[in-house]
Design a protein around this motif. Structure first.
Motif, PDB file in Angstrom:
ATOM      1  N   PRO A 287       0.816  -1.230   0.000  1.00 44.90           N
ATOM      2  CA  PRO A 287       0.000   0.000   0.000  1.00 44.90           C
ATOM      3  C   PRO A 287       0.843   1.271   0.000  1.00 44.90           C
ATOM      4  O   PRO A 287       0.394   2.308  -0.502  1.00 44.90           O
ATOM      5  CB  PRO A 287      -0.828  -0.115   1.282  1.00 44.90           C
ATOM      6  N   VAL A 288       2.060   1.216   0.545  1.00 48.71           N
ATOM      7  CA  VAL A 288       2.933   2.390   0.535  1.00 48.71           C
ATOM      8  C   VAL A 288       3.329   2.740  -0.895  1.00 48.71           C
ATOM      9  O   VAL A 288       3.227   3.898  -1.321  1.00 48.71           O
ATOM     10  CB  VAL A 288       4.190   2.137   1.404  1.00 48.71           C
TER      11      VAL A 288
ATOM     12  N   HIS B 142       0.272   9.941  -5.723  1.00 46.31           N
ATOM     13  CA  HIS B 142       1.393  10.889  -5.806  1.00 46.31           C
ATOM     14  C   HIS B 142       1.741  11.479  -4.437  1.00 46.31           C
ATOM     15  O   HIS B 142       1.958  12.695  -4.298  1.00 46.31           O
ATOM     16  CB  HIS B 142       1.063  12.018  -6.795  1.00 46.31           C
ATOM     17  N   GLU B 143       1.776  10.601  -3.433  1.00 41.41           N
ATOM     18  CA  GLU B 143       2.135  11.053  -2.095  1.00 41.41           C
ATOM     19  C   GLU B 143       3.630  11.346  -2.019  1.00 41.41           C
ATOM     20  O   GLU B 143       4.415  10.844  -2.821  1.00 41.41           O
ATOM     21  CB  GLU B 143       1.731   9.986  -1.073  1.00 41.41           C
TER      22      GLU B 143
ATOM     23  N   SER C 289       0.593   6.408   2.993  1.00 44.67           N
ATOM     24  CA  SER C 289       1.903   5.766   3.172  1.00 44.67           C
ATOM     25  C   SER C 289       2.393   5.944   4.607  1.00 44.67           C
ATOM     26  O   SER C 289       3.003   5.034   5.188  1.00 44.67           O
ATOM     27  CB  SER C 289       2.926   6.340   2.187  1.00 44.67           C
ATOM     28  N   THR C 290       2.112   7.102   5.190  1.00 41.86           N
ATOM     29  CA  THR C 290       2.470   7.362   6.589  1.00 41.86           C
ATOM     30  C   THR C 290       1.611   6.524   7.528  1.00 41.86           C
ATOM     31  O   THR C 290       2.114   5.885   8.464  1.00 41.86           O
ATOM     32  CB  THR C 290       2.288   8.854   6.930  1.00 41.86           C
ATOM     33  N   ILE C 291       0.287   6.495   7.269  1.00 39.21           N
ATOM     34  CA  ILE C 291      -0.645   5.781   8.139  1.00 39.21           C
ATOM     35  C   ILE C 291      -0.334   4.290   8.191  1.00 39.21           C
ATOM     36  O   ILE C 291      -0.229   3.700   9.269  1.00 39.21           O
ATOM     37  CB  ILE C 291      -2.098   6.001   7.665  1.00 39.21           C
TER      38      ILE C 291
END
Length: 287
Positions: free
Chosen positions: A102-103, A111-112, A240-242
């Motif tokens: 998922p990251v 586009h994170e 990506s952070t979560i």
């Protein structure tokens, strides 16, 4: 951030439940099916609007929920088989390191941000998951029954990725309870079919303790998904952070609780993993 913390807490409580199942000889499969029934019911209760079957079946996320329900119970069984045939450490590593799927999805599709600090944090998180999960005096054999860890890795990653995609694309914030309930509902239906077969052809006996254990598990299991979806819906944090913080924090807290509550042995490797987990969470969050 509070939703992410609640998701981590609920997911860690799932770990405690499974440890207690082992201690009190609860039939895990029966408890899991009860858990899905309870989680579905809990979602229907939390849902503020009237429950209309035609609205659910016509929702754009409906078929995705069926797919996730199938994946939920299938990957759980793969996880159990992996733990039995390859070892618990292999199962833990394969399922939690799947966070990379998922990251990467978040980087390419949404586009994170992918700055150096976040990438270093994600790499440290993967190392932390491995070190914190591997127990001493456990033979780690990824080559034995290799297809099981591979299926578990990709299956866990697809579940997280699908949840993110459906939540972002089709599920409104007020629809999170009914979306979660539908996923658990289909997982429960599949689980009941499996139990029916085992009761009929394998002489499986009913375990009354699974009702109690499954009910308690169902409440926290629903909370883990509900709060994860709420965290993903919050615009202040990237997926990506979560997912990185969520997975590495669950491994870290579960390892520490294993020491405090169940007197599990924690090796030097595990302590290094916990330290790296703290560093990785700081890097990814502050990035």
């Amino acid at each position: 951030m509070i939703y992410l913390l609640l998701s981590i807490l609920a997911s860690t409580l799932i770990f405690i439940h499974f440890k207690l199942f082992e201690r009190f000889k609860v039939n895990t499969l029966q408890a899991i099916v009860v858990n899905y029934i309870v989680a579905c019911t809990f979602g229907l209760i939390v849902y503020e609007a009237p429950v209309k079957v035609d609205e659910i079946t016509s929702s754009k996320w409906f078929y995705g929920a069926i797919f996730l329900g199938f994946l939920f119970i299938s990957i759980f069984n793969v996880m159990a088989l992996t733990a039995q045939r390859n070892g618990l450490s292999v199962a833990s590593v394969a399922s939690k390191m799947s966070v990379i799927i998922p990251v990467i999805f978040g980087f390419y599709v949404y586009h994170e941000s992918a700055g150096l600090q976040k990438i270093i944090g994600i790499v440290l998180a993967l190392i932390a998951v491995y070190l914190a999960s591997v127990k001493s005096k456990t033979s780690i054999n990824f080559k034995k029954n290799l297809f099981l860890p591979i299926i578990l890795f990709f299956g866990s990653g697809v579940i997280d990725t699908s949840i993110k995609y459906l939540e972002t694309t089709y599920v409104p914030e007020n629809g999170i309870p009914i979306f979660s309930a539908t996923i658990f509902g289909f997982a429960a239906i599949i689980g009941l079919l499996i139990l029916s077969y085992k009761f009929t052809f394998e002489n499986l006996k009913f375990d009354y303790k699974s009702l109690i254990g499954g009910t308690l598990l169902g409440i926290v299991n629903y909370g883990s998904i509900y709060y994860l979806l709420k965290a993903l819906h919050f615009e202040g944090l990237e997926s990506s952070t979560i997912f990185t913080v969520n997975n590495v924090a669950i491994v870290m807290v579960s390892t520490l609780l294993g020491l405090l509550l169940f007197k599990e042995h924690i090796s030097i490797k595990n302590w290094i993993g916990i330290l790296l987990a703290v560093i990785s969470i700081g890097l990814v969050t502050l990035a």
